[in-house]
Scaffold this active site. Structure first.
Site, PDB file in Angstrom:
ATOM      1  N   LYS A 144       0.844  -1.207   0.000  1.00 54.77           N
ATOM      2  CA  LYS A 144       0.000   0.000   0.000  1.00 54.77           C
ATOM      3  C   LYS A 144       0.875   1.251   0.000  1.00 54.77           C
ATOM      4  CE  LYS A 144      -3.978   2.012   2.473  1.00 54.77           C
ATOM      5  NZ  LYS A 144      -4.906   1.874   3.624  1.00 54.77           N
TER       6      LYS A 144
ATOM      7  N   SER B 193      -9.882   1.924   2.576  1.00 51.28           N
ATOM      8  CA  SER B 193      -8.964   2.666   1.735  1.00 51.28           C
ATOM      9  C   SER B 193      -7.917   1.803   1.024  1.00 51.28           C
ATOM     10  CB  SER B 193      -8.226   3.719   2.575  1.00 51.28           C
ATOM     11  OG  SER B 193      -7.426   3.099   3.571  1.00 51.28           O
TER      12      SER B 193
ATOM     13  N   SER C  67     -10.177  -0.506   6.694  1.00 51.63           N
ATOM     14  CA  SER C  67      -9.566  -0.383   5.366  1.00 51.63           C
ATOM     15  C   SER C  67      -8.887  -1.620   4.813  1.00 51.63           C
ATOM     16  CB  SER C  67      -8.571   0.768   5.352  1.00 51.63           C
ATOM     17  OG  SER C  67      -9.280   1.967   5.256  1.00 51.63           O
TER      18      SER C  67
HETATM   19  N1  GLN Z   1     -13.195   4.295   5.809  1.00 55.59           N
HETATM   20  C1  GLN Z   1     -12.676   4.697   7.084  1.00 55.59           C
HETATM   21  C2  GLN Z   1     -12.218   6.128   6.990  1.00 55.59           C
HETATM   22  O1  GLN Z   1     -12.433   6.704   5.995  1.00 55.59           O
HETATM   23  C3  GLN Z   1     -11.557   3.797   7.478  1.00 55.59           C
HETATM   24  C4  GLN Z   1     -10.300   4.084   6.797  1.00 55.59           C
HETATM   25  C5  GLN Z   1      -9.176   3.212   7.228  1.00 55.59           C
HETATM   26  O2  GLN Z   1      -9.354   2.163   7.847  1.00 55.59           O
HETATM   27  N2  GLN Z   1      -7.992   3.666   6.914  1.00 55.59           N
HETATM   28  O3  GLN Z   1     -11.671   6.691   7.883  1.00 55.59           O
END
Ligand code: GLN
Length: 486
Positions: free
Chosen positions: A79, A154, A178
């Site tokens: 990532k 994400s 995410s």
């Molecule tokens: N979708 C969640 C957010 O936007 C989680 C993101 C994540 O786990 N990095 O914060």
């Protein structure tokens, strides 16, 4: 069957038996990337040259008769918020469009020690804020199972790369879901490890008290092996726990007889798609058939988890992202009038809308007069949620829920409505707030789109989660993930 379609476990056996070379594996994966990356868009940066050099080094070791580990020569996508020395690490933000870190994250160092092959850096929501990969500054990643739909986020690029066969394994990060939500939407396996089991050194911080790096793969053994390679104490991250970890792959037995699985009713409420619920229930009945004991339980704090998460994570993000000021690294506005104007223009131009929304929200909940009402209250809630999970684990060994309330949604469907987008994480967020491990595994499909089931366990119970997942994989004939035709 082509090499890119195999799991790390199968590829390792082939390497061991000298039925293929590491170079051939890497070439096969890049052949797949050439064939479908233009449509999937899983990567921000590809690193073919270094990947082939790493593969060649593994082949030399094999030729010299050296023993190789389970990840040697295995193509892994990383990532783009995980620092890789001299390789772009952008967090899919304009703010870091040109940032080449001078060092590797600890997880990358460990994988280098295990002779992995890094294919490249995977696309993500900007600074890991989002649930669809659509907030990336560079590109939109598409779901390999339906190119008109999102891969989740994400870590959408990491999930899509593994789902499409553009990597055998990948690393993501999970602050509120995410890893598990994109794993669910893309039909692969993803683990959000216990907070403190994997080093965050070199992970660009979003919400430091919640962030955790974790693995994606297409079989339970692969995910267990990758987790085993990255977990452990790191002197560079004081939040990592000092403890012994087992050999997770060797520990797999696939035994669920007598395993008590709690099913929290709040995770099967009105916000969750009825067909998703039914698919997860059906999968749980299969585990029951193999001897697991299902119990309905209640986790009433679940309803407040989303609100508490957006307060805590945004508060931490507003502080963590203060370092991006145009002075030390990354983007700097071209024209400005003095220092303050340089900061303002750089941050206005460098960050996207979602990131700015979080910084403003975080600054607000930490400001005097509101701190007690929001931030402190959320931290108090965190304590009670931890206690609620601890009480639940007195009566059950693990908890099972859907990993996402819906299957993959259409590109553009939720991006204009932040609250709808935030709701994509209702099933995963409490796990981060409580610091627990959560594993998402494919358990069926609705209209051809994958559905993920989540196993949640007590802190440091990854071995148990893997074993239950392995049992389910065995029930399903040893296979949970299929690479779609693209
Ligand atoms: N979708 C969640 C957010 O936007 C989680 C993101 C994540 O786990 N990095 O914060």
């Amino acid at each position: 069957m082509s090499l890119y379609q195999l799991t790390a476990k199968e590829l390792h056996e082939k390497l061991h038996r000298k039925e293929c070379s590491a170079t051939e594996i890497t070439e096969s994966v890049f052949g797949r990337i050439d064939a479908c990356e233009e449509r999937v868009g899983a990567y921000v940066t590809l690193d073919r040259e270094n990947a082939l050099a790493a593969a060649e080094a593994v082949d030399k070791k094999i030729a010299a008769g050296e023993e190789i580990g389970p990840l040697a020569g295995i193509p892994v996508a990383v990532k783009d918020n995980i620092c890789t020395k001299d390789v772009l690490t952008t967090c899919s933000s304009r703010m870091l469009y040109n940032f080449k870190p001078p060092y590797n994250a600890t997880v990358v160092e460990r994988l280098l020690g295990a002779d992995f092959v890094m294919t490249g850096k995977a696309n993500m929501d900007e600074f890991a804020m989002g649930s669809s990969c659509e907030t990336s500054y560079f590109k939109k990643t598409r779901n390999p199972h339906d190119l008109s739909r999102v891969p989740g986020g994400s870590s959408g690029g990491s999930a899509a790369a593994v789902a499409a066969g553009e990597a055998v394994l990948s690393l993501g990060s999970d602050t509120g879901g995410s890893i598990r939500q994109p794993a669910s939407l893309c039909g692969v396996i993803g683990l959000k490890p216990t907070y403190g089991s994997v080093s965050r050194y070199g992970l660009v911080a979003f919400a430091s008290s919640l962030d955790q790096i974790g693995p994606f793969g297409r079989c339970v053994e692969d995910v267990a092996a990758l987790y085993g390679a990255i977990c452990g104490k790191d002197p560079m991250d004081a939040t990592t726990a000092r403890r012994d970890y087992p050999d997770f792959t060797a520990a797999l037995r696939g035994e669920v007889k007598g395993l008590r699985i709690g099913i929290p009713k709040e995770y099967f409420g009105p916000g969750v798609d009825p067909q998703v619920k039914e698919t997860v229930h059906a999968a749980l009945r299969e585990l029951e058939g193999a001897g697991a004991v299902l119990k309905e339980i209640s986790l009433p704090g679940t309803d407040y988890a989303l609100s508490a998460y957006y307060i805590i994570s945004s508060a931490e993000a507003s502080s963590n992202l203060a370092r991006f000021d145009g002075v030390k690294y990354g983007y700097r506005a071209e024209e400005y009038d003095g220092l303050t104007d340089m900061y303002e223009k750089t941050r206005s131009q460098g960050f996207g809308d979602e990131v700015k929304r979080r910084i403003m929200l975080g600054t607000f909940v930490l400001s005097s007069g509101y701190y007690d009402a929001y931030y402190n209250k959320a931290k108090l809630f965190q304590k009670s949620l931890r206690a609620e999970f601890a009480a639940a684990f007195e009566d059950c060994d693990l908890i099972a829920t859907p990993a996402s309330p819906t299957t993959a949604f259409k590109l553009g469907e939720n991006i204009g409505d932040p609250l709808k987008m935030y709701a994509a994480d209702v099933c995963t967020i409490a796990v981060n707030i409580a610091g627990l491990p959560g594993l998402s595994l494919p358990c069926g499909a609705v209209q051809g789109l994958p559905v993920g089931m989540q196993f949640i366990g007590p802190r440091f119970s990854e071995e148990r989660l893997f074993d239950a997942a392995y049992a389910f994989q065995t029930i399903r004939g040893g296979k949970l993930c299929d690479i779609p035709n693209l």
